[in-house]
Structures are given as structure tokens and as C-alpha cells.
Design an enzyme around this catalytic site. Structure first.
Site, short mmCIF file in Angstrom:
data_model
loop_
_atom_site.label_atom_id
_atom_site.label_comp_id
_atom_site.label_asym_id
_atom_site.label_seq_id
_atom_site.Cartn_x
_atom_site.Cartn_y
_atom_site.Cartn_z
CD GLU A 44 1.72 -5.21 5.99
OE1 GLU A 44 0.91 -5.35 4.82
OE2 GLU A 44 2.42 -5.90 6.37
CB ALA B 37 -0.86 0.00 1.23
N GLY C 76 0.70 -5.04 1.13
CA GLY C 76 -0.19 -5.50 0.35
C GLY C 76 -0.19 -6.17 -1.00
CD GLU D 12 -2.25 -7.48 3.32
OE1 GLU D 12 -3.15 -7.69 4.37
OE2 GLU D 12 -1.90 -6.55 2.78
N1 T1G Z 1 4.48 3.68 0.22
C1 T1G Z 1 5.03 4.81 -0.20
N2 T1G Z 1 6.48 5.25 -0.62
C2 T1G Z 1 7.03 4.05 -0.53
C3 T1G Z 1 6.99 2.75 -0.03
C4 T1G Z 1 5.37 2.78 0.36
N3 T1G Z 1 4.88 1.42 0.70
N4 T1G Z 1 7.73 1.91 -0.14
C5 T1G Z 1 8.74 2.74 -0.49
N5 T1G Z 1 8.46 4.06 -0.71
C6 T1G Z 1 9.31 5.15 -1.44
C7 T1G Z 1 10.41 5.56 -0.26
O1 T1G Z 1 10.19 6.43 0.60
C8 T1G Z 1 11.41 6.19 -1.39
O2 T1G Z 1 11.16 7.47 -1.65
C9 T1G Z 1 11.28 5.19 -2.43
O3 T1G Z 1 9.92 4.70 -2.37
C10 T1G Z 1 12.17 4.04 -2.63
O4 T1G Z 1 12.13 3.35 -1.41
C11 T1G Z 1 -2.72 -2.93 3.40
C12 T1G Z 1 -1.35 -1.15 4.81
C13 T1G Z 1 10.34 -1.95 -0.52
C14 T1G Z 1 12.15 -2.68 0.54
O5 T1G Z 1 6.25 -1.72 4.74
O6 T1G Z 1 10.75 -1.43 2.71
O7 T1G Z 1 0.85 -2.75 2.69
O8 T1G Z 1 12.63 8.68 -0.62
O9 T1G Z 1 14.54 4.08 -0.71
O10 T1G Z 1 15.80 0.61 -0.52
O11 T1G Z 1 -1.52 -4.40 4.65
O12 T1G Z 1 10.95 0.67 0.30
O13 T1G Z 1 12.85 8.00 -3.13
O14 T1G Z 1 11.14 9.94 -2.20
O15 T1G Z 1 12.99 2.31 0.47
O16 T1G Z 1 15.04 -0.29 -2.71
C15 T1G Z 1 3.72 -2.16 3.79
C16 T1G Z 1 8.07 -0.32 2.77
C17 T1G Z 1 2.85 -0.96 3.23
C18 T1G Z 1 7.35 -1.68 2.71
C19 T1G Z 1 12.59 -1.09 -1.10
N6 T1G Z 1 5.08 -2.03 3.02
N7 T1G Z 1 9.08 -0.23 1.70
O17 T1G Z 1 13.55 -0.69 -0.51
O18 T1G Z 1 13.94 1.72 -1.88
S1 T1G Z 1 1.63 -1.06 4.28
C20 T1G Z 1 6.16 -1.86 3.48
C21 T1G Z 1 10.29 -0.80 2.08
C22 T1G Z 1 0.67 -2.06 3.51
C23 T1G Z 1 -1.46 -3.16 3.81
C24 T1G Z 1 -0.70 -2.43 4.47
C25 T1G Z 1 11.37 -0.39 0.87
C26 T1G Z 1 11.72 -1.55 0.02
P1 T1G Z 1 11.86 8.42 -1.73
P2 T1G Z 1 13.59 2.79 -0.94
P3 T1G Z 1 14.65 0.49 -1.32
#
Ligand code: T1G
Length: 705
Positions: A127, A63, A104, A107
Site C-alpha cells: 500500500e 483491494a 487486502g 490482511e
Molecule cells: N486493483 C485494480 N486493478 C489491479 C490491481 C488492483 N489491486 N492489481 C492489478 N490490477 C490490474 C492491472 O492494472 C492490470 O490491468 C491487470 O490487473 C494485471 O495486472 C485495504 C486498500 C499483483 C503483482 O498494490 O502489484 O489492498 O492493465 O499487469 O504483472 O489495505 O498487479 O490488464 O488492464 O500488474 O502479474 C494493494 C497491485 C491494493 C498490488 C500482479 N495491492 N498489483 O502483477 O499483473 S490497496 C497492490 C500489483 C489495498 C487494503 C488496501 C500487480 C501484481 P490491465 P499486472 P502482474
């Protein structure tokens, strides 16, 4: 059709490719585009099945976290709706994963009828690290696919598994090797499922793997007990367990409703706001003034660490853990042997806890080359000096390094307080000199305080930031000042703690307040761990420059003179049983404290827990405001990362500056003002704190001029 998805046809299979750089986050627009593509495929009689794949480095990060505050994450089509559409589809839907598929995205895969993944793909539900629970069916569908025990581990830890592990658990149907084509394999699987006479199997209808858990209802309380220590203070890990328990004890429809309700509660909680702030703060910290995305950086293929003491040994382990060969030098064979022995013991203890195989430990140790030969440093890419905290010694070493090391090598110092500019001044390459302040134990603590000297080049900073990431660290860039940011904020915190015991409190009360607040330990237990003798030596070193109107509490000096150095002598602020790290209040120390108050003419008084928390926390925050005002740190979130990754400040509070914003800067300012009026000392409110408080603004909104 939206640019966010691409539609292709392979025979009778529609291939939907997500394309929402940089991480295919399921923002509203992408969800709409995916829904439209799914509906089009379902309505097309020529289509027998669908495949969902993605463009870019990774499949998807789940998400879009940025939509949480606006609530857009729930706008229809929401992720749960999309996943139900897929699960209920009359035609099989197969997903083709690559790189990373978390939250997500995982999921969504669970709602599909078939799952293909490239070898090495990271799959998980992180999450919990954002202070929430999976909110699109992950807590209900994952246990149905891989069983309750494995699902609990993945959901409560937030740690991803590999595609190969996923296959072993039954999550992934096919793993595609490096020479294979994930979409091709997914299309083949989709075709097979489509030609299968039975309707596509719905994950939510699976129950076989839940039965076992129904026989052992105690597993959930056992799990709560198992994580109690490491999840202390966090709400989300326990909410995750509640949701998986609901998957076992309730019908799917009730379980998914419970998950949704729990997700919304957690999403709107202060803890999740803090943990989401921390997530973006870690990404922001990589954006440093003067360092561009294309700033060239030196690739570190070979490193060296000078000094094999506690810090040097820990830093050498960081390189070995990242697979980088490292030379560790000392000037004395005995010291070197003891240092290497400590490294081996460290790895042995990790192996004994089952966190590393003995083969891996041996492989890492073999990357660490002990040496007495300074000239061996001629061919390394970076040298990190970690010798005793003495300016003359460091300047001598940097002069010699400048002569021996390759012209393009980076020369770094692990000093925790000394002037990096002065150290750089003895070299012919000050632009390649930088501070890399690791935190003890260096192989565990994730923070590297990167100290930017006046001449440190953008290339050297880019190299050091990239290296920090490779070492699994969080690199935070700060400027040169006495004790940089981390220790500079620590001093007013521990100073006030020591004045509070002169005024009426005792170490155990203060430590309890800070421990209950969420810190791993209070200032006195921390001092016993770090060593009262180390603190005494730092005070001796700083004495010549200490402003004479700023007295410090002398109790710690008394303890030093009494030979009470802390855990290492089983006596410090507390006493310790043989082989135990549990602090026990010691009447001898209590007597010393009371007699010190008498000697200072201080009438001891009852001190509330609330005053203790504010008297310790607010001066630290105030010093943070000074550091921002002076431009030593670029943003408040950098200081928060320093405290979360350097001192274990609770992530669910977002760090001291974020905490101050949550308390309200007006209150912090007013309280500091009242402290200053009573206690004077180092408590004058910082101009930036006063300014933001008056304007009703926050540290979070503040940006460097
Ligand atoms: N949402 C919005 N922006 C995101 C994002 C996300 N989920 N993940 C990364 N970004 C942005 C980040 O801020 C950066 O922006 C750019 O993308 C590159 O990221 C319904 C509710 C996937 C392992 O917790 O762990 O799903 O700084 O530098 O090192 O149940 O990003 O360039 O402007 O980190 O290659 C759950 C979060 C969401 C994963 C990649 N997902 N992301 O790492 O790149 S909640 C997460 C990460 C959800 C559902 C629920 C890592 C990555 P900018 P990066 P990376």
C-alpha cells in the site's frame, strides 16, 4: 451464488474459491459474493470449517484500486468488515495462498485462523507504494503475528516476502511444495482446527509479540530516522510507522480506528492520487499501438552488449542480474579489462552494503563473458550497441552486425539522441532494429526508452518490451526525433536553469529549489555528476544543427575550458572535497557567473524560488506537449514514467505532465506565454498546451488522434 466465487465441499469443510480475473481484486461484487459464501458456510450445520482459496495466476492483488476514486472501496461489506466476520467466525477459516497475496489479500489472511501457502508465494503489504497505509487491519494484525520489527520492514518498504520467509516469521502455518495441493493441505488444517476444542484464535487478541516493543518506545523514532533519506518527501511511509506505533501503544479497537482514519486521509491525498496514477501508467505503457497481446516475441536466452564502458558495463549487469548469459565486447583488451573491473567493483560494493551475497555476485559475474571476438555474436538473440555517440561509428557497427548476427536476432542501439532510422538503414533488417536507451547508472535506473524506428516491427517491439520487464525495467516506447523524449524534455529545463544564473540566481539556489521539489538533485549538481565535458561534447556535436537565433549560455563552456569537468575533477559548477560527492559553492564560479552577466549587459536581479521552479519545470512540460502533438509519445503518462524512472522525478507528484494537470494547464499556459513575451527563446507555448488550457482539459484526458 455469484460467478465470482465457487463453492465446493470437501467432507465437512466448505472451500470458497475466488474467481475475479485477472488478479482477484476485492471489488465490491467479489466482496458481496465472499460475504454470502461465508454466511452460508457459517449457517450450514454440516460445515465444521471453511477454506478460502482462489483461481487464476495469483491469490489476489488486494483491494480494487480503481474503486478508490469512487469511494466504492468503503461500501459495505468493506474489506475490514469481511475480515472481522472471518476473525469472529465460530468455525475456523483457513486461507490457501498461491502466486501473490498482497494488500487486502494479506490482511484477509491475517484475519484467518490458519494460513497455508504454496512455496514461493509473494506475500506483502505494498500500500505504501500507492501513497496509502494498509487499510484493513494490516498495521494492527501483522505486528501481532510476526513482531514489530519485521512488520515495520514489510509495511514501510512495501516489498513482499516469500511464503518460506513467512513461515520462519510465524505468518504462514504450512508451506506446500510444488507437488503438493494447497487446498488439500488447507482443508486438513481446517479440520484439525475444527476438531480442536478451543474456539478459533483471533489474531487481534494476540499481544505477546507487542510486549517487547512496549519496552523500547524509541524504535519508532529510530525507524523514522532510518528511512528519512530514502522516503524524503513521501507522506505514506511515516503514516505507516504511526499506525504500527498505534498497534503497540493503543488497544486494538483504537489502533484499528486510527489506521482507518489514516488510510482515508492518505487515500484522498494528492500524493496517493499521483502514486496510483503512476501504478496504472506503468501498466498502460505496455499497451503500444500495433503491438497486440498475441504479437509473437523472440525469447531472449542469450544476449550481447557492444562496448564495456559505463553504459555497456551497466547494461551487461542488467542481463546478468536477470540470469541471462551475456557477451560483452570491446575492440581493445585494456578497455575490456577496465570495463570488467568496473563491473566487479560495482558488485563488490553491492555485496558490501549487504544487498547481495558474494555467491550471488560471483554467479552473476560468471554470466558476463568478456570478448574481443566480434564473430562470437553470431548466435545471440539480441545485441545492444553501447559505443561512443557517433553516427559514422554506429553505422559501421550495424553494418557488421547485420552480416554476423542470426537472421532473427534483434539489433538494438543505446543511443541517447541519434537517428535510429539512419542507423537501421545500413542493415538488411530495419524491422529488427530498435533503440533501447538505458539511463545511467544502467544497472540501477529503471527506465528503458524504447525507440521505435519507422520500420521497427511489432514483433521487435513486443520482444523489447518483454525483455525490459525481465530486466526489471520500465520500458516506454517513443518515436524517432532528435534526442527522443527524455533528453528532449531535459534540454529546455537545463537551458532555462543556465539562463536564470545569468539573470541573477546562483547554482546552489536553483538546485535547492528543485531538490526541495523532490528531484534527487538539481540541474547543476546533475551536470557535475554526468560530466561538464560530456555536455560540452554533445554541444559541439549539436552545434552544426543549432538554430542560430537560439543562443545558449556559454558559462558551461567556460567551465569546460577551465578544466572544471565536475565531480570527476572535483570542480565543476561546485567544488568537491577529496572523496566526497557533496557540492560546495565555489566563489570562482560565482565570479564567472557575475562577470558573464556583465559581459552580456544583463542587470542581475533577485529571482524568487517560485519563478525558478516554473522557469525550469514549465518549459519541460511544454516540450512534453510538443512531443505528444507530434505523436512521438502515445500518452502523457508515458512521459511521466520517463521522468519518474529516468530522472527520479518524485513519484508522489506523478511526473511532470500529471504535475501540470494538478497545477492547472491554464496557469502553466499563461505562465509560459508571459515567459515567452519576456525571454522569447524556446518558450513559445506548445499548440496542445494552449488548446487544452483553453478547453479546460488535462493531459491526462488527452488521447492521441
Ligand atoms: N486493483 C485494480 N486493478 C489491479 C490491481 C488492483 N489491486 N492489481 C492489478 N490490477 C490490474 C492491472 O492494472 C492490470 O490491468 C491487470 O490487473 C494485471 O495486472 C485495504 C486498500 C499483483 C503483482 O498494490 O502489484 O489492498 O492493465 O499487469 O504483472 O489495505 O498487479 O490488464 O488492464 O500488474 O502479474 C494493494 C497491485 C491494493 C498490488 C500482479 N495491492 N498489483 O502483477 O499483473 S490497496 C497492490 C500489483 C489495498 C487494503 C488496501 C500487480 C501484481 P490491465 P499486472 P502482474
Amino acid at each position: 451464488m455469484s460467478q465470482l466465487v465457487r463453492i465446493d465441499r470437501v467432507d465437512a469443510v466448505t472451500v470458497i474459491t475466488l474467481d475475479n480475473p485477472p488478479v482477484n481484486a476485492f471489488a465490491f461484487d467479489l466482496r458481496v459474493a465472499l460475504r454470502d459464501a461465508l454466511v452460508a458456510g457459517m449457517d450450514d450445520d454440516g460445515v465444521e470449517a471453511l477454506v478460502i482459496a482462489a483461481a487464476g495466476r495469483i491469490f489476489s492483488a488486494g483491494a480494487d484500486i480503481r474503486e478508490f476514486d469512487s469511494g466504492a472501496s468503503s461500501d459495505s461489506p468493506s474489506l475490514p468488515e469481511l475480515i472481522t466476520t472471518i476473525e469472529d467466525a465460530p468455525k475456523p477459516v483457513v486461507v490457501a495462498l498461491h502466486g501473490t497475496a498482497v494488500g487486502g489479500a494479506c490482511e484477509l489472511a491475517l484475519g484467518c485462523h490458519g494460513r497455508v501457502a504454496e512455496a514461493g508465494t509473494k506475500i506483502g503489504l505494498p500500500e505504501v507504494t500507492l501513497g496509502i497505509v494498509p487499510g484493513a487491519g494490516g498495521t494492527q494484525r501483522l505486528p501481532r503475528v510476526i513482531g514489530v520489527a519485521a512488520a515495520l520492514d514489510i509495511i514501510v518498504s512495501g516489498k513482499p516476502i516469500t511464503a518460506e520467509r513467512g513461515r520462519d516469521l510465524g505468518l504462514i502455518d504450512e508451506v506446500v511444495g510444488a507437488d503438493g495441493d494447497r487446498v488439500e493441505v488447507a482443508v486438513a488444517l481446517a479440520h484439525r482446527l475444527a476438531t480442536d476444542s478451543t474456539a478459533p484464535a483471533k489474531t487481534r487478541e494476540r499481544d505477546d509479540l507487542l510486549a517487547e516493543a512496549r519496552e523500547q518506545p524509541g524504535i519508532f523514532d529510530d525507524y523514522r530516522g532510518k528511512i528519512a533519506r530514502r522516503a524524503r518527501g513521501f507522506e505514506a511511509p511515516f503514516a505507516c510507522i504511526d499506525c504500527v506505533e498505534a498497534a503497540v501503544t493503543r488497544p486494538f479497537a483504537e489502533g484499528i480506528a486510527f489506521e482507518r482514519e489514516t488510510f482515508v486521509r492518505c487515500r484522498d491525498s494528492e500524493q496517493s492520487k499521483a502514486q496510483r496514477y503512476a501504478f496504472f501508467a506503468e501498466r498502460q505503457a505496455r499497451k503500444v499501438r500495433g503491438v497486440e497481446r498475441d504479437t509473437p516475441e523472440l525469447t531472449i536466452a542469450r544476449a550481447a552488449v557492444l562496448g564495456c564502458g559505463t553504459m555497456g558495463g551497466g547494461i551487461a549487469m542488467c542481463f546478468a542480474n536477470a540470469g541471462i548469459p551475456v557477451i560483452v565486447t570491446e575492440s581493445d583488451q585494456g578497455v575490456l579489462d577496465r570495463g570488467m573491473e568496473a563491473i566487479r567493483r560495482n558488485y563488490a560494493s553491492t555485496v558490501s552494503k549487504g544487498r547481495l551475497s558474494s555467491d550471488d555476485a560471483e554467479a552473476r559475474i560468471s554470466l558476463i563473458e568478456p570478448s574481443l571476438d566480434f564473430d562470437q555474436l553470431a548466435d545471440v538473440d539480441i545485441v545492444i550497441e553501447a559505443v561512443f555517440e557517433d553516427m559514422a561509428l554506429k553505422k559501421d557497427i550495424f553494418g557488421r552486425l547485420d552480416a554476423v548476427c542470426r537472421a532473427d536476432a534483434v539489433l538494438a542501439t543505446n543511443t541517447s539522441s541519434l537517428d535510429v532510422n539512419e542507423i537501421a538503414s545500413v542493415t538488411s533488417r530495419p524491422e529488427q532494429v530498435v533503440g533501447t536507451h538505458f539511463f545511467s547508472p544502467a544497472n540501477v535506473m529503471r527506465l528503458v526508452e524504447i525507440v521505435r524506428g519507422a520500420a521497427t516491427s511489432p514483433e521487435t517491439l513486443a520482444t523489447t518490451l518483454a525483455l525490459s520487464r525481465r530486466l526489471g525495467k520500465v520500458g516506454v516506447v517513443v518515436g524517432v526525433c532528435d534526442s527522443f523524449a527524455a533528453n528532449r524534455m531535459l534540454y529546455p529545463y537545463s537551458r532555462q536553469a543556465q539562463f536564470l544564473i545569468e539573470e541573477g540566481a546562483f547554482p546552489e539556489q536553483i538546485d535547492r529549489v528543485l531538490y526541495d521539489f523532490g528531484l534527487p538533485m538539481g540541474p547543476f549538481a546533475l551536470s557535475d555528476l554526468a560530466g561538464i565535458d560530456v555536455g560540452w561534447r554533445v554541444r559541439q556535436h549539436r552545434e552544426p544543427t543549432r538554430p542560430k537565433n537560439l543562443r545558449y549560455s556559454a558559462i558551461a563552456d567556460r567551465l569546460y575550458e577551465m578544466g572544471r569537468y565536475g565531480q570527476k575533477t572535483q570542480k565543476g559548477w561546485y567544488r568537491y572535497e577529496e572523496g566526497s560527492r557533496t557540492p560546495i559553492p565555489d566563489p570562482e564560479v560565482a565570479d564567472l557567473i557575475v562577470s558573464t552577466s556583465e559581459a552580456l549587459g544583463i542587470e542581475r536581479r533577485e529571482i524568487s524560488d517560485e519563478e525558478i521552479l516554473e522557469r525550469c519545470m514549465y518549459p519541460l512540460i511544454n516540450e512534453g506537449a510538443r512531443i505528444l502533438d507530434e505523436g512521438i509519445a502515445e500518452r502523457a503518462s508515458d512521459l511521466d514514467l520517463i521522468w519518474m524512472h529516468g530522472f527520479g522525478f518524485p513519484r508522489y507528484r506523478g511526473g511532470p505532465m500529471f504535475y501540470a494537470d494538478s497545477v492547472g494547464l491554464k496557469h502553466v499556459y499563461e505562465t509560459m506565454k508571459s515567459f515567452f513575451e519576456v525571454h522569447h527563446d524556446w518558450l513559445e507555448p506548445a499548440p496542445l498546451l494552449e488548446h487544452l488550457a483553453r478547453e479546460g482539459r488535462t493531459f491526462g484526458e488527452w488521447t492521441a488522434p
